[in-house]
Design a protein around this motif. Structure first.
Motif, PDB file in Angstrom:
ATOM      1  N   GLU A  16      42.062 -47.368  22.315  1.00 62.24           N
ATOM      2  CA  GLU A  16      40.622 -47.622  22.227  1.00 62.24           C
ATOM      3  C   GLU A  16      39.994 -47.512  23.612  1.00 62.24           C
ATOM      4  O   GLU A  16      38.935 -46.902  23.785  1.00 62.24           O
ATOM      5  CB  GLU A  16      40.365 -49.003  21.626  1.00 62.24           C
ATOM      6  N   GLU A  17      40.666 -48.084  24.583  1.00 67.81           N
ATOM      7  CA  GLU A  17      40.173 -48.035  25.960  1.00 67.81           C
ATOM      8  C   GLU A  17      40.101 -46.596  26.467  1.00 67.81           C
ATOM      9  O   GLU A  17      39.165 -46.218  27.167  1.00 67.81           O
ATOM     10  CB  GLU A  17      41.123 -48.855  26.854  1.00 67.81           C
ATOM     11  N   GLU A  18      41.066 -45.775  26.060  1.00 71.93           N
ATOM     12  CA  GLU A  18      41.077 -44.366  26.461  1.00 71.93           C
ATOM     13  C   GLU A  18      40.143 -43.506  25.623  1.00 71.93           C
ATOM     14  O   GLU A  18      39.911 -42.347  25.924  1.00 71.93           O
ATOM     15  CB  GLU A  18      42.498 -43.805  26.357  1.00 71.93           C
ATOM     16  N   GLY A  19      39.646 -44.062  24.530  1.00 69.05           N
ATOM     17  CA  GLY A  19      38.729 -43.321  23.661  1.00 69.05           C
ATOM     18  C   GLY A  19      39.427 -42.372  22.705  1.00 69.05           C
ATOM     19  O   GLY A  19      38.809 -41.433  22.202  1.00 69.05           O
ATOM     20  N   THR A  20      40.702 -42.586  22.434  1.00 67.26           N
ATOM     21  CA  THR A  20      41.444 -41.674  21.575  1.00 67.26           C
ATOM     22  C   THR A  20      41.925 -42.314  20.270  1.00 67.26           C
ATOM     23  O   THR A  20      42.565 -41.647  19.464  1.00 67.26           O
ATOM     24  CB  THR A  20      42.672 -41.112  22.317  1.00 67.26           C
ATOM     25  N   LEU A  21      41.622 -43.570  20.044  1.00 72.33           N
ATOM     26  CA  LEU A  21      42.129 -44.281  18.871  1.00 72.33           C
ATOM     27  C   LEU A  21      41.697 -43.615  17.566  1.00 72.33           C
ATOM     28  O   LEU A  21      42.523 -43.392  16.675  1.00 72.33           O
ATOM     29  CB  LEU A  21      41.688 -45.743  18.881  1.00 72.33           C
ATOM     30  N   GLU A  22      40.435 -43.278  17.422  1.00 71.99           N
ATOM     31  CA  GLU A  22      39.942 -42.680  16.179  1.00 71.99           C
ATOM     32  C   GLU A  22      40.632 -41.350  15.903  1.00 71.99           C
ATOM     33  O   GLU A  22      41.070 -41.076  14.785  1.00 71.99           O
ATOM     34  CB  GLU A  22      38.428 -42.490  16.249  1.00 71.99           C
ATOM     35  N   ALA A  28      47.173 -39.143  12.258  1.00 72.28           N
ATOM     36  CA  ALA A  28      48.220 -39.864  11.519  1.00 72.28           C
ATOM     37  C   ALA A  28      47.946 -39.823  10.013  1.00 72.28           C
ATOM     38  O   ALA A  28      48.868 -39.607   9.216  1.00 72.28           O
ATOM     39  CB  ALA A  28      48.315 -41.300  12.014  1.00 72.28           C
ATOM     40  N   ALA A  29      46.704 -40.020   9.620  1.00 74.67           N
ATOM     41  CA  ALA A  29      46.354 -40.002   8.195  1.00 74.67           C
ATOM     42  C   ALA A  29      46.629 -38.625   7.595  1.00 74.67           C
ATOM     43  O   ALA A  29      47.187 -38.510   6.496  1.00 74.67           O
ATOM     44  CB  ALA A  29      44.887 -40.383   7.999  1.00 74.67           C
ATOM     45  N   LYS A  30      46.267 -37.569   8.305  1.00 73.08           N
ATOM     46  CA  LYS A  30      46.506 -36.200   7.808  1.00 73.08           C
ATOM     47  C   LYS A  30      47.990 -35.936   7.674  1.00 73.08           C
ATOM     48  O   LYS A  30      48.450 -35.319   6.714  1.00 73.08           O
ATOM     49  CB  LYS A  30      45.842 -35.187   8.751  1.00 73.08           C
ATOM     50  N   ARG A  31      48.786 -36.399   8.624  1.00 72.57           N
ATOM     51  CA  ARG A  31      50.236 -36.200   8.549  1.00 72.57           C
ATOM     52  C   ARG A  31      50.823 -36.920   7.338  1.00 72.57           C
ATOM     53  O   ARG A  31      51.701 -36.395   6.658  1.00 72.57           O
ATOM     54  CB  ARG A  31      50.910 -36.668   9.830  1.00 72.57           C
ATOM     55  N   LEU A  62      46.806 -23.730   0.935  1.00 76.42           N
ATOM     56  CA  LEU A  62      47.833 -24.744   0.733  1.00 76.42           C
ATOM     57  C   LEU A  62      48.633 -24.961   2.015  1.00 76.42           C
ATOM     58  O   LEU A  62      48.951 -26.093   2.369  1.00 76.42           O
ATOM     59  CB  LEU A  62      48.764 -24.346  -0.415  1.00 76.42           C
ATOM     60  N   ASP A  63      48.936 -23.875   2.728  1.00 68.36           N
ATOM     61  CA  ASP A  63      49.654 -24.010   4.002  1.00 68.36           C
ATOM     62  C   ASP A  63      48.869 -24.864   4.995  1.00 68.36           C
ATOM     63  O   ASP A  63      49.450 -25.677   5.705  1.00 68.36           O
ATOM     64  CB  ASP A  63      49.946 -22.635   4.617  1.00 68.36           C
ATOM     65  N   ARG A  64      47.549 -24.703   5.031  1.00 70.04           N
ATOM     66  CA  ARG A  64      46.717 -25.527   5.914  1.00 70.04           C
ATOM     67  C   ARG A  64      46.796 -26.997   5.506  1.00 70.04           C
ATOM     68  O   ARG A  64      46.868 -27.893   6.340  1.00 70.04           O
ATOM     69  CB  ARG A  64      45.268 -25.049   5.908  1.00 70.04           C
ATOM     70  N   LEU A  65      46.788 -27.231   4.196  1.00 67.33           N
ATOM     71  CA  LEU A  65      46.888 -28.597   3.698  1.00 67.33           C
ATOM     72  C   LEU A  65      48.219 -29.232   4.083  1.00 67.33           C
ATOM     73  O   LEU A  65      48.274 -30.388   4.492  1.00 67.33           O
ATOM     74  CB  LEU A  65      46.723 -28.615   2.179  1.00 67.33           C
ATOM     75  N   LEU A  66      49.290 -28.479   3.975  1.00 63.77           N
ATOM     76  CA  LEU A  66      50.619 -29.011   4.259  1.00 63.77           C
ATOM     77  C   LEU A  66      50.960 -29.037   5.748  1.00 63.77           C
ATOM     78  O   LEU A  66      51.953 -29.639   6.137  1.00 63.77           O
ATOM     79  CB  LEU A  66      51.681 -28.203   3.496  1.00 63.77           C
ATOM     80  N   ASP A  67      50.133 -28.402   6.571  1.00 64.20           N
ATOM     81  CA  ASP A  67      50.350 -28.415   8.020  1.00 64.20           C
ATOM     82  C   ASP A  67      49.870 -29.758   8.567  1.00 64.20           C
ATOM     83  O   ASP A  67      48.675 -30.048   8.565  1.00 64.20           O
ATOM     84  CB  ASP A  67      49.575 -27.275   8.674  1.00 64.20           C
ATOM     85  N   PRO A  68      50.801 -30.600   9.053  1.00 63.63           N
ATOM     86  CA  PRO A  68      50.397 -31.932   9.513  1.00 63.63           C
ATOM     87  C   PRO A  68      49.474 -31.905  10.731  1.00 63.63           C
ATOM     88  O   PRO A  68      48.788 -32.881  10.997  1.00 63.63           O
ATOM     89  CB  PRO A  68      51.720 -32.615   9.845  1.00 63.63           C
ATOM     90  N   ASN A  69      49.431 -30.794  11.435  1.00 65.40           N
ATOM     91  CA  ASN A  69      48.596 -30.714  12.631  1.00 65.40           C
ATOM     92  C   ASN A  69      47.232 -30.090  12.378  1.00 65.40           C
ATOM     93  O   ASN A  69      46.411 -30.025  13.276  1.00 65.40           O
ATOM     94  CB  ASN A  69      49.327 -29.934  13.724  1.00 65.40           C
ATOM     95  N   ASN A  70      46.988 -29.616  11.164  1.00 64.32           N
ATOM     96  CA  ASN A  70      45.705 -28.992  10.843  1.00 64.32           C
ATOM     97  C   ASN A  70      44.825 -30.026  10.145  1.00 64.32           C
ATOM     98  O   ASN A  70      45.077 -30.411   9.009  1.00 64.32           O
ATOM     99  CB  ASN A  70      45.926 -27.775   9.942  1.00 64.32           C
ATOM    100  N   SER A  71      43.794 -30.455  10.824  1.00 66.71           N
ATOM    101  CA  SER A  71      42.927 -31.496  10.260  1.00 66.71           C
ATOM    102  C   SER A  71      41.680 -30.931   9.583  1.00 66.71           C
ATOM    103  O   SER A  71      40.840 -31.680   9.118  1.00 66.71           O
ATOM    104  CB  SER A  71      42.514 -32.482  11.358  1.00 66.71           C
TER     105      SER A  71
END
Length: 97
Positions: A16-22, A28-31, A62-71
């Motif tokens: 949160e302090e670094e501004g990256t929490l969200e 994490a949710a997408k993964r 579908l590949d985009r959906l299953l890619d954990p790094n593609n949000s």
């Protein structure tokens, strides 16, 4: 004796302090979603081609959906995938810390 200002703080506090929490929480949710859909496909014995056909979408979508790094996946795509594997999605807003 000097106390360390970071002792006792949580990782969430640091992010949160670094501004990256969200951003970290969204990744994490997408993964988790990608993993859950992948596992449900395995349980239903659906390969990617069959899953895409049932979703009435392209294999690349579908590949985009299953890619954990593609949000960049729409809620509609997630909902259609969930429906095909016999699941539903649930979203909720929670109070900010």
């Amino acid at each position: 004796m000097n106390k360390n200002p970071y002792v006792g703080s949580s990782l969430d506090d640091l992010l949160e302090e670094e501004g990256t929490l969200e951003e970290i929480n969204l990744i994490a949710a997408k993964r988790v979603i990608a993993w859950q859909i992948s596992k449900a496909m395995e349980e239903k014995k659906l390969n990617k081609a069959a899953m895409a056909k049932e979703m009435k979408t392209s294999r690349s979508s579908l590949d985009r959906l299953l890619d954990p790094n593609n949000s960049s996946v729409s809620l509609d795509t997630i909902a259609r995938a969930a429906r095909v594997v016999g699941k539903r999605i649930r979203l909720e807003l929670v109070d900010a810390m």
